[in-house]
Design an enzyme around this catalytic site. Structure first.
Site, mmCIF file in Angstrom:
data_model
loop_
_atom_site.group_PDB
_atom_site.id
_atom_site.type_symbol
_atom_site.label_atom_id
_atom_site.label_comp_id
_atom_site.label_asym_id
_atom_site.label_seq_id
_atom_site.Cartn_x
_atom_site.Cartn_y
_atom_site.Cartn_z
ATOM 1 N N ASP A 102 -0.038 -5.395 3.467
ATOM 2 C CA ASP A 102 1.093 -4.622 4.199
ATOM 3 C C ASP A 102 1.029 -2.974 4.017
ATOM 4 O OD1 ASP A 102 4.134 -4.511 5.074
ATOM 5 O OD2 ASP A 102 3.738 -3.097 3.419
ATOM 6 N N TYR A 144 2.723 5.666 5.877
ATOM 7 C CA TYR A 144 2.238 5.934 4.704
ATOM 8 C C TYR A 144 1.084 6.698 4.627
ATOM 9 C CZ TYR A 144 4.772 1.541 3.440
ATOM 10 O OH TYR A 144 5.698 0.514 3.345
ATOM 11 N N THR A 184 0.982 -1.265 0.007
ATOM 12 C CA THR A 184 0.111 -0.171 -0.143
ATOM 13 C C THR A 184 0.750 1.240 0.029
ATOM 14 O OG1 THR A 184 -0.219 0.291 2.285
ATOM 15 C CG2 THR A 184 -1.913 -1.164 1.172
ATOM 16 N N GLN A 215 11.544 -7.470 6.344
ATOM 17 C CA GLN A 215 10.860 -6.766 4.976
ATOM 18 C C GLN A 215 11.969 -5.976 4.113
ATOM 19 O OE1 GLN A 215 7.755 -3.564 3.860
ATOM 20 N NE2 GLN A 215 6.804 -5.400 4.719
ATOM 21 N N TYR A 236 9.648 -5.824 -0.643
ATOM 22 C CA TYR A 236 8.766 -4.755 -1.267
ATOM 23 C C TYR A 236 9.634 -4.283 -2.435
ATOM 24 C CZ TYR A 236 12.093 -1.165 1.054
ATOM 25 O OH TYR A 236 13.307 -0.544 1.374
#
Length: 297
Positions: free
Chosen positions: A55, A60, A26, A171, A199
């Site tokens: 995720d 964000y 996202t 990640q 990612y």
């Protein structure tokens, strides 16, 4: 519309649980209010065809991405979802992590996370991070925890603090054009059963650049990439995802909004690359033969 369900591929985590191998990212969602409905619908569509790992992060769009997730999952079964969010390093302490997580849970309209990650290390006290994460796990607010953007030295430092080895996932940025983790980090984690979550697994379709300024756009128009994808009858995006997913212990979280792109991503989980395919890709993007500083976005 006919949909292509993804395979029920999962990755075993150190705590004995399993995590979906292909999910939805996202990053950059929530930055344009005019796209809110499309982004919500995109996540819903993905979850309904089997891409049920979502995720996000408190960073964000300052929580707006988490809000989009909350709206997307409102009418979905929570026990069929795998929700991941990330905490700022400055909030990963006893003074702030509890309120940080509570805000994320409220925005995501859930009472627990399947996985909670420290977004990056910065000046975070790793002993404090591990203590807080374990406390949140005991409270039932998170099921397990991990880190993001940790290089091998960071992981080694984490392993030195009490309960640091309870970390379940790291990640990091990983794709065909960014293979540095294959030299040391991936083998180190593999020895300890700690999966990677990749990612930007397709390099954001060329939007990313390497530290030396070389554009990742080459991923999309490289001669060998185009030849392999053409021979297999798949898109370049699907080829790039299949390259990442070829590892049994690597998950991927591509971001997409349009249903056609989401279906394209989902179908990539069924693609198996041959040794010949990988050898041809290696000709353009070879595996690292030395330590490469981790790239972070």
């Amino acid at each position: 519309m006919k949909t292509t369900p993804v395979l029920t591929n999962t990755i075993a985590l150190p705590d004995g649980s399993f995590m979906p191998k292909l999910g939805q990212g996202t990053w950059q969602m929530g930055e344009d209010d005019a796209k809110f409905h499309r982004e919500v619908c995109g996540l819903q569509f993905g979850a309904r065809i089997g891409m049920n790992l979502i995720d996000t992060a408190e960073m964000y769009a300052d929580g707006k991405a988490e809000n989009i997730v909350g709206n997307a999952i409102r009418d979905l079964r929570r026990d069929q979802l795998y929700l991941v969010s990330k905490v700022y390093p400055q909030n990963a302490c006893r003074a702030h992590i509890y309120s940080s997580l509570q805000r994320s849970l409220k925005l995501m309209e859930t009472d627990y996370l399947d996985l909670y990650l420290l977004h990056w290390r910065e000046d975070a006290d790793l002993a404090e991070v591990a203590y807080c994460m374990e406390d949140l796990r005991r409270q039932g607010k998170i099921r397990r925890w991990g880190v993001s953007n940790f290089d091998i030295s960071d992981m080694e430092d984490l392993w030195k603090v009490p309960d640091g080895s309870n970390c379940c996932v790291n990640q990091v940025l990983y794709n065909l054009g960014t293979r540095g983790i294959e030299y040391d980090l991936l083998p180190w984690q593999r020895e300890r059963g700690i999966p990677i979550m990749a990612y930007s697994p397709v390099g954001q379709a060329g939007a990313l650049t390497t530290q030396d300024g070389v554009s990742k756009a080459m991923l999309m128009d490289d001669k060998n990439v185009l030849e392999v994808s053409g021979r297999l009858g798949i898109s370049v995006v699907q080829l790039l995802l299949a390259f990442v997913l070829r590892h049994d212990d690597v998950a991927a979280i591509p971001k997409a909004v349009a249903s056609s792109h989401i279906e394209e991503n989902a179908a990539a989980s069924q693609i198996i690359l041959s040794d010949a395919d990988l050898e041809q890709l290696e000709a353009s993007f070879p595996a690292p033969t030395r330590k490469i500083p981790m790239e972070k976005y």
